[in-house]
Design a protein around this motif. Structure first.
Motif, PDB file in Angstrom:
ATOM      1  N   ALA A   1       0.545   8.318  10.262  1.00 28.09           N
ATOM      2  CA  ALA A   1      -0.695   7.990   9.549  1.00 28.09           C
ATOM      3  C   ALA A   1      -1.567   7.039  10.358  1.00 28.09           C
ATOM      4  O   ALA A   1      -2.796   7.103  10.300  1.00 28.09           O
ATOM      5  CB  ALA A   1      -0.369   7.368   8.194  1.00 28.09           C
ATOM      6  N   VAL A   2      -0.944   6.153  11.092  1.00 20.57           N
ATOM      7  CA  VAL A   2      -1.663   5.163  11.900  1.00 20.57           C
ATOM      8  C   VAL A   2      -0.895   4.983  13.209  1.00 20.57           C
ATOM      9  O   VAL A   2       0.349   4.958  13.213  1.00 20.57           O
ATOM     10  CB  VAL A   2      -1.763   3.804  11.175  1.00 20.57           C
ATOM     11  CG1 VAL A   2      -2.407   2.766  12.082  1.00 20.57           C
ATOM     12  CG2 VAL A   2      -2.554   3.947   9.882  1.00 20.57           C
ATOM     13  N   THR A   3      -1.614   4.850  14.313  1.00 20.96           N
ATOM     14  CA  THR A   3      -0.983   4.619  15.610  1.00 20.96           C
ATOM     15  C   THR A   3      -1.632   3.414  16.279  1.00 20.96           C
ATOM     16  O   THR A   3      -2.865   3.288  16.269  1.00 20.96           O
ATOM     17  CB  THR A   3      -1.133   5.851  16.525  1.00 20.96           C
ATOM     18  OG1 THR A   3      -0.549   6.994  15.884  1.00 20.96           O
ATOM     19  CG2 THR A   3      -0.440   5.621  17.868  1.00 20.96           C
TER      20      THR A   3
ATOM     21  N   ILE B   1      -2.288  -4.299   9.437  1.00 21.24           N
ATOM     22  CA  ILE B   1      -2.498  -2.847   9.525  1.00 21.24           C
ATOM     23  C   ILE B   1      -1.446  -2.118   8.693  1.00 21.24           C
ATOM     24  O   ILE B   1      -1.742  -1.182   7.950  1.00 21.24           O
ATOM     25  CB  ILE B   1      -2.435  -2.381  11.000  1.00 21.24           C
ATOM     26  CG1 ILE B   1      -3.562  -3.022  11.808  1.00 21.24           C
ATOM     27  CG2 ILE B   1      -2.477  -0.857  11.090  1.00 21.24           C
ATOM     28  CD1 ILE B   1      -3.475  -2.759  13.300  1.00 21.24           C
ATOM     29  N   LEU B   2      -0.208  -2.576   8.799  1.00 22.87           N
ATOM     30  CA  LEU B   2       0.886  -1.945   8.052  1.00 22.87           C
ATOM     31  C   LEU B   2       0.664  -2.066   6.551  1.00 22.87           C
ATOM     32  O   LEU B   2       0.790  -1.083   5.810  1.00 22.87           O
ATOM     33  CB  LEU B   2       2.214  -2.592   8.453  1.00 22.87           C
ATOM     34  CG  LEU B   2       3.465  -2.135   7.710  1.00 22.87           C
ATOM     35  CD1 LEU B   2       3.666  -0.636   7.869  1.00 22.87           C
ATOM     36  CD2 LEU B   2       4.684  -2.894   8.202  1.00 22.87           C
ATOM     37  N   ARG B   3       0.315  -3.253   6.118  1.00 24.11           N
ATOM     38  CA  ARG B   3       0.121  -3.461   4.674  1.00 24.11           C
ATOM     39  C   ARG B   3      -1.034  -2.631   4.125  1.00 24.11           C
ATOM     40  O   ARG B   3      -0.990  -2.148   2.999  1.00 24.11           O
ATOM     41  CB  ARG B   3      -0.114  -4.940   4.395  1.00 24.11           C
ATOM     42  CG  ARG B   3       1.125  -5.792   4.640  1.00 24.11           C
ATOM     43  CD  ARG B   3       0.907  -7.258   4.325  1.00 24.11           C
ATOM     44  NE  ARG B   3       2.075  -8.035   4.714  1.00 24.11           N
ATOM     45  CZ  ARG B   3       2.244  -8.567   5.924  1.00 24.11           C
ATOM     46  NH1 ARG B   3       1.309  -8.403   6.846  1.00 24.11           N
ATOM     47  NH2 ARG B   3       3.341  -9.246   6.199  1.00 24.11           N
ATOM     48  N   GLU B   4      -2.069  -2.471   4.925  1.00 23.59           N
ATOM     49  CA  GLU B   4      -3.239  -1.716   4.474  1.00 23.59           C
ATOM     50  C   GLU B   4      -2.987  -0.204   4.459  1.00 23.59           C
ATOM     51  O   GLU B   4      -3.751   0.550   3.847  1.00 23.59           O
ATOM     52  CB  GLU B   4      -4.432  -2.013   5.390  1.00 23.59           C
ATOM     53  CG  GLU B   4      -4.971  -3.427   5.241  1.00 23.59           C
ATOM     54  CD  GLU B   4      -5.975  -3.772   6.332  1.00 23.59           C
ATOM     55  OE1 GLU B   4      -6.282  -2.880   7.157  1.00 23.59           O
ATOM     56  OE2 GLU B   4      -6.428  -4.930   6.368  1.00 23.59           O
ATOM     57  N   ASN B   5      -1.924   0.214   5.136  1.00 17.96           N
ATOM     58  CA  ASN B   5      -1.682   1.652   5.270  1.00 17.96           C
ATOM     59  C   ASN B   5      -0.310   2.088   4.762  1.00 17.96           C
ATOM     60  O   ASN B   5       0.159   3.168   5.111  1.00 17.96           O
ATOM     61  CB  ASN B   5      -1.832   2.072   6.739  1.00 17.96           C
ATOM     62  CG  ASN B   5      -3.259   1.992   7.216  1.00 17.96           C
ATOM     63  OD1 ASN B   5      -4.052   2.904   7.009  1.00 17.96           O
ATOM     64  ND2 ASN B   5      -3.594   0.876   7.867  1.00 17.96           N
ATOM     65  N   GLN B   6       0.320   1.250   3.940  1.00 16.47           N
ATOM     66  CA  GLN B   6       1.603   1.663   3.375  1.00 16.47           C
ATOM     67  C   GLN B   6       1.428   2.940   2.562  1.00 16.47           C
ATOM     68  O   GLN B   6       0.462   3.073   1.791  1.00 16.47           O
ATOM     69  CB  GLN B   6       2.177   0.561   2.484  1.00 16.47           C
ATOM     70  CG  GLN B   6       2.706  -0.639   3.255  1.00 16.47           C
ATOM     71  CD  GLN B   6       3.504  -1.566   2.363  1.00 16.47           C
ATOM     72  OE1 GLN B   6       4.695  -1.379   2.174  1.00 16.47           O
ATOM     73  NE2 GLN B   6       2.836  -2.562   1.802  1.00 16.47           N
ATOM     74  N   GLN B   7       2.352   3.866   2.725  1.00 18.52           N
ATOM     75  CA  GLN B   7       2.270   5.149   2.035  1.00 18.52           C
ATOM     76  C   GLN B   7       2.884   5.045   0.640  1.00 18.52           C
ATOM     77  O   GLN B   7       3.822   4.272   0.409  1.00 18.52           O
ATOM     78  CB  GLN B   7       2.991   6.218   2.857  1.00 18.52           C
ATOM     79  CG  GLN B   7       2.453   6.345   4.280  1.00 18.52           C
ATOM     80  CD  GLN B   7       0.987   6.744   4.317  1.00 18.52           C
ATOM     81  OE1 GLN B   7       0.632   7.853   3.931  1.00 18.52           O
ATOM     82  NE2 GLN B   7       0.135   5.840   4.779  1.00 18.52           N
ATOM     83  N   SER B   8       2.359   5.826  -0.275  1.00 20.26           N
ATOM     84  CA  SER B   8       2.834   5.769  -1.655  1.00 20.26           C
ATOM     85  C   SER B   8       4.224   6.393  -1.776  1.00 20.26           C
ATOM     86  O   SER B   8       4.627   7.219  -0.954  1.00 20.26           O
ATOM     87  CB  SER B   8       1.856   6.499  -2.577  1.00 20.26           C
ATOM     88  OG  SER B   8       1.765   7.870  -2.225  1.00 20.26           O
TER      89      SER B   8
END
Length: 311
Positions: free
Chosen positions: A265-267, A286-293
């Protein structure tokens, strides 16, 4: 009805009732001869009778899938009774739902043995027959939203269903040269399991009464009957889907979906690599903003489908 599967032979595991029976009946309506499989002889015989009464051809194998011996028995029966094998639908399964601290080794092993090992042994045996006899076969494995998203109390089932999808993608690569296709179907339908969930009660009550399920279920949730799923299984078994391989397809009610394969999802890159400190300082946000459901979240029931308040 179009007989696009005329002359084909299918095995459907766990097909004495429910979703499996719906798949078997639809394959038979389309012209395929079917090997029914169930652990209950009376249930299996009733399924065979239902197909024969509708003008189809079917026989039963009463045995629990999981072992290589049962897989061999299923394929041998198809060949002995109908002369060949073209289609395998791996539907058989059991549930042993418990949260992780309550789940026993036996609870875990039983579900893995039937769902995951049963899919493996049956697919291996079927493909062996396909390859030896030059058959461009069809393998259709049954997944679950739980295997895609997770679900509370279903460690064993989630592991098995996620594993099945992993095997499907691998087999699609391994079997492609032979012309055999392998796909997964993720059904969302009224079953013995969903029957116990209050959220689905209005839909199941309507179906039991012979009435259409409310649009909220069929359209918004993609939730329907076993027959709503059966068409996709027959489609994937047919020549019309000869170029569809390694896919995970969800279906239920009025909705059909193609699941994406897992991708990043993010690199992010950092010269010299990532230490604990740089992960904390540079990647944490970045990780917190892009955690997957995780899991599935259902929308609130519309007011007209809410249960009446108790008096």
């Amino acid at each position: 009805m179009v007989q696009e599967l005329s002359g084909r032979v299918a095995i459907v595991t766990g097909s004495g009732r429910g979703l499996g029976l719906a798949y078997a009946r639809e394959l038979a309506r389309r012209g395929a001869s079917v090997v029914i499989n169930d652990v209950d002889a009376e249930v299996a015989d009733a399924a065979v009778s239902a197909i024969v009464d509708e003008g189809g051809s079917a026989v039963a194998v009463v045995a629990p899938v999981g072992t290589s011996e049962v897989a061999k028995q299923l394929v041998a029966t198809a060949v002995a009774e109908f002369g060949r094998l073209d289609i395998l639908v791996t539907n058989a399964g059991v549930l042993r739902d418990k949260s992780i601290l309550k789940m026993t080794d036996d609870d875990f092993d039983t579900v893995i043995a039937v769902h995951l090992r049963g899919t493996f042994t049956c697919a291996r045996e079927a493909y062996g027959y396909f390859k030896e006899n030059g058959v461009a076969g069809r393998i259709i494995a049954i997944g679950s939203p739980t295997g895609q998203r997770g679900n509370f109390g279903q460690t064993n089932y989630a592991a098995a269903k996620a594993g099945i999808v992993g095997m499907v993608r691998t087999w699609a690569l391994e079997m492609k040269k032979s012309g055999t296709t392998v796909n997964a179907v993720v059904p969302v339908a009224a079953t013995a399991m969903t029957r116990t969930v209050p959220y689905f009660k209005p839909a199941i009550d309507a179906d039991d009464a012979g009435q259409p399920m409310p649009d909220f279920y069929r359209k918004d949730l993609g939730f329907g009957t076993a027959d709503d799923v059966a068409g996709l299984v027959s489609y994937l078994a047919s020549d019309a889907a000869a170029d569809v391989n390694g896919q995970v397809i969800g279906i239920g009610g009025d909705r059909v979906q193609i699941y994406t394969h897992p991708e990043a999802a993010v690199t992010a890159y950092r010269d010299g690599g990532w230490s604990v400190e740089s992960l904390t300082d540079e990647f944490g946000d970045i990780l917190r903003e892009n955690q997957q459901s995780i899991g599935e979240e259902f929308p609130p029931l519309p007011a007209e489908l809410q249960p009446a308040p108790s008096v």
